[in-house]
Scaffold this active site. Structure first.
Site, PDB file in Angstrom:
ATOM      1  N   GLY A 118       0.834  -1.200   0.000  1.00  0.00           N
ATOM      2  CA  GLY A 118       0.000   0.000   0.000  1.00  0.00           C
ATOM      3  C   GLY A 118       0.866   1.246   0.000  1.00  0.00           C
TER       4      GLY A 118
ATOM      5  N   GLY B  45       0.502   5.895  -0.403  1.00  0.00           N
ATOM      6  CA  GLY B  45      -0.361   7.065  -0.524  1.00  0.00           C
ATOM      7  C   GLY B  45       0.391   8.292  -0.066  1.00  0.00           C
ATOM      8  CB  SER B  46      -0.760  11.745   0.601  1.00  0.00           C
ATOM      9  OG  SER B  46      -1.852  11.414   1.443  1.00  0.00           O
ATOM     10  CG  PHE B  47      -0.170   6.991   4.322  1.00  0.00           C
ATOM     11  CD1 PHE B  47       0.694   5.991   4.729  1.00  0.00           C
ATOM     12  CD2 PHE B  47      -1.123   6.693   3.356  1.00  0.00           C
ATOM     13  CE1 PHE B  47       0.611   4.714   4.188  1.00  0.00           C
ATOM     14  CE2 PHE B  47      -1.214   5.422   2.814  1.00  0.00           C
ATOM     15  CZ  PHE B  47      -0.341   4.424   3.224  1.00  0.00           C
ATOM     16  N   GLY B  48       2.561   7.824   3.088  1.00  0.00           N
ATOM     17  CA  GLY B  48       3.801   7.066   3.059  1.00  0.00           C
ATOM     18  C   GLY B  48       3.595   5.717   2.392  1.00  0.00           C
ATOM     19  CB  VAL B  49       5.603   3.062   1.686  1.00  0.00           C
ATOM     20  CG1 VAL B  49       5.671   1.637   1.174  1.00  0.00           C
ATOM     21  CG2 VAL B  49       5.886   4.030   0.552  1.00  0.00           C
ATOM     22  CB  VAL B  50       1.517  -0.229   4.063  1.00  0.00           C
ATOM     23  CG1 VAL B  50       1.367  -1.476   4.930  1.00  0.00           C
ATOM     24  CG2 VAL B  50       0.855   0.958   4.737  1.00  0.00           C
TER      25      VAL B  50
ATOM     26  CG  ASP C 246      -9.473   7.932   6.030  1.00  0.00           C
ATOM     27  OD1 ASP C 246     -10.434   8.120   5.250  1.00  0.00           O
ATOM     28  OD2 ASP C 246      -8.326   7.647   5.648  1.00  0.00           O
TER      29      ASP C 246
END
Length: 366
Positions: free
Chosen positions: A49, A51-56, A178
């Site tokens: 995963g 997104g703008s938050f970072g990476v998983v 969210d």
């Protein structure tokens, strides 16, 4: 990211839950954790995963060293999901909430550590959680491809577990902010469910918190007060998202899929009819005159059928209408999808809804 794939020892903090006698299982404040320093060696596997938050990404811990240097070797290693986010300093609202959470329907933080990117100098926070089989988003798409659907009993089980997780958070005035299918994780063999991604979560009762950000929560699941720009909302924004989730589990498609904020408002009004002035006044808007700027929609839109009738028609006409959903299922959704946050049912009220009694879930520990 400068963490090596293999070989280096990373100083991390391990979160250990300490059981507390006579503690209510839904009591956030009653939870006790201890934090232990360890050094871990791990291999990064694959990104699951971003997104703008970072990476998983998935990681495998193959060595753990405690402060005394002794080694604990898991047989097959320990696999986790590692979420990496940028931070400006060693403070994170998400981390502080996760360090105190202990509920079976919310993801548990197992390890965390900070590192600095040599190339950019950016500080990163790495959070390690248990891995799950699939998200609700992935399950819905899988069912669409198989031309299948969720049984009503499955929807009841998933909805009940989401509510139990929300009830736990809301008792301490923590809003997730969210809630969406991607943030609902499932174990297929047991149908166990956990809410994940508390990156937008915050405690709404903290002093000097100031005005709240209305531009949170993915659009399809965003409560009307957020769509209209309220900065004084409550944990009831999660209940609206919950209603949208249950509707999506029935339809296998978003219940109110607007293409932008204005269209999203229109989709909500198509479903519920126009709000009353009293509804708008209850949303905590800076000024209710915003209601008049949307374009005379109140006068144009008819309100000839109820939300229950609209929902029943939508479910009946969906692509997989073979399961005949009961009236209590529709009532559950409509109880969550209320314009007025004060009349929108709470998680505590909804877990006692008659829909769950049909499947012997009432009061059960799933």
């Amino acid at each position: 990211m400068t963490i090596q794939n293999k070989g280096s020892k990373i100083l991390a903090k391990q979160i250990v839950v300490n059981p507390v006698e006579n503690t209510n299982a839904t009591d956030y404040e009653g939870t006790r954790h201890s934090v232990t320093r360890v050094r871990i060696c791990f291999k990064r596997e694959q990104i699951i995963g971003s997104g703008s938050f970072g990476v998983v990404q998935t990681v495998n811990i193959y060595k753990i060293f405690d402060d005394n240097g002794s080694i604990r070797l898991p047989d097959q290693g320990l696999r986790f999901a590692m979420k990496t986010i940028k931070v400006k300093r060693k403070e994170s609202r998400e981390l502080e909430i996760l360090k105190h959470i202990n509920h079976q329907n919310i993801v548990s933080l197992r390890y965390y550590f900070y590192n600095t990117c040599k190339e950019t100098g950016e500080m990163k926070l790495n959070l390690l959680f248990d891995l799950h089989d699939i998200s609700l988003h992935d399950l819905i798409h899988q069912l669409i491809e198989e031309n299948s659907s969720l049984e009503e009993s499955q929807i009841a089980s998933f909805a009940y577990q989401i509510l139990k997780g929300l009830q736990y958070l809301h008792q301490s005035q923590i809003a997730h902010r969210d809630l969406k299918p991607r943030n609902i994780l499932l174990d297929v063999s047991t149908d166990k469910l956990q809410i994940c991604d508390l990156g937008s979560a915050c405690r709404l009762n903290q002093e000097n918190l100031g005005e709240l950000n209305p531009y949170i929560c993915s659009r399809f699941y965003r409560a009307p007060e957020l769509l209209l720009g309220s900065t004084r909302y409550t944990t009831k924004v999660d209940i609206w998202s919950f209603g949208c989730l249950v509707g999506e589990m029935c339809l296998l498609e978003p219940l109110v899929p607007g293409c932008d904020t204005g269209d999203q408002i229109g989709e909500v009004w198509d479903l519920l009819g126009p709000p009353s002035l009293q509804d708008v006044e209850s949303m905590g808007l800076a000024e209710t005159s915003i209601y008049c700027t949307i374009g005379d929609l109140y006068e144009r839109m008819s309100c000839d059928i109820t939300i229950e009738e609209r929902l029943t028609k939508m479910i009946t006409n969906c692509r997989n209408s073979s399961p005949q959903f009961t009236e209590p299922a529709v009532e559950l959704i409509s109880s969550a999808l209320q314009y007025n946050p004060t009349t929108r049912h709470s998680a505590h009220q909804l877990v006692e809804h008659q829909f769950f009694q049909l499947f012997d879930l009432f009061g059960e520990k799933i």
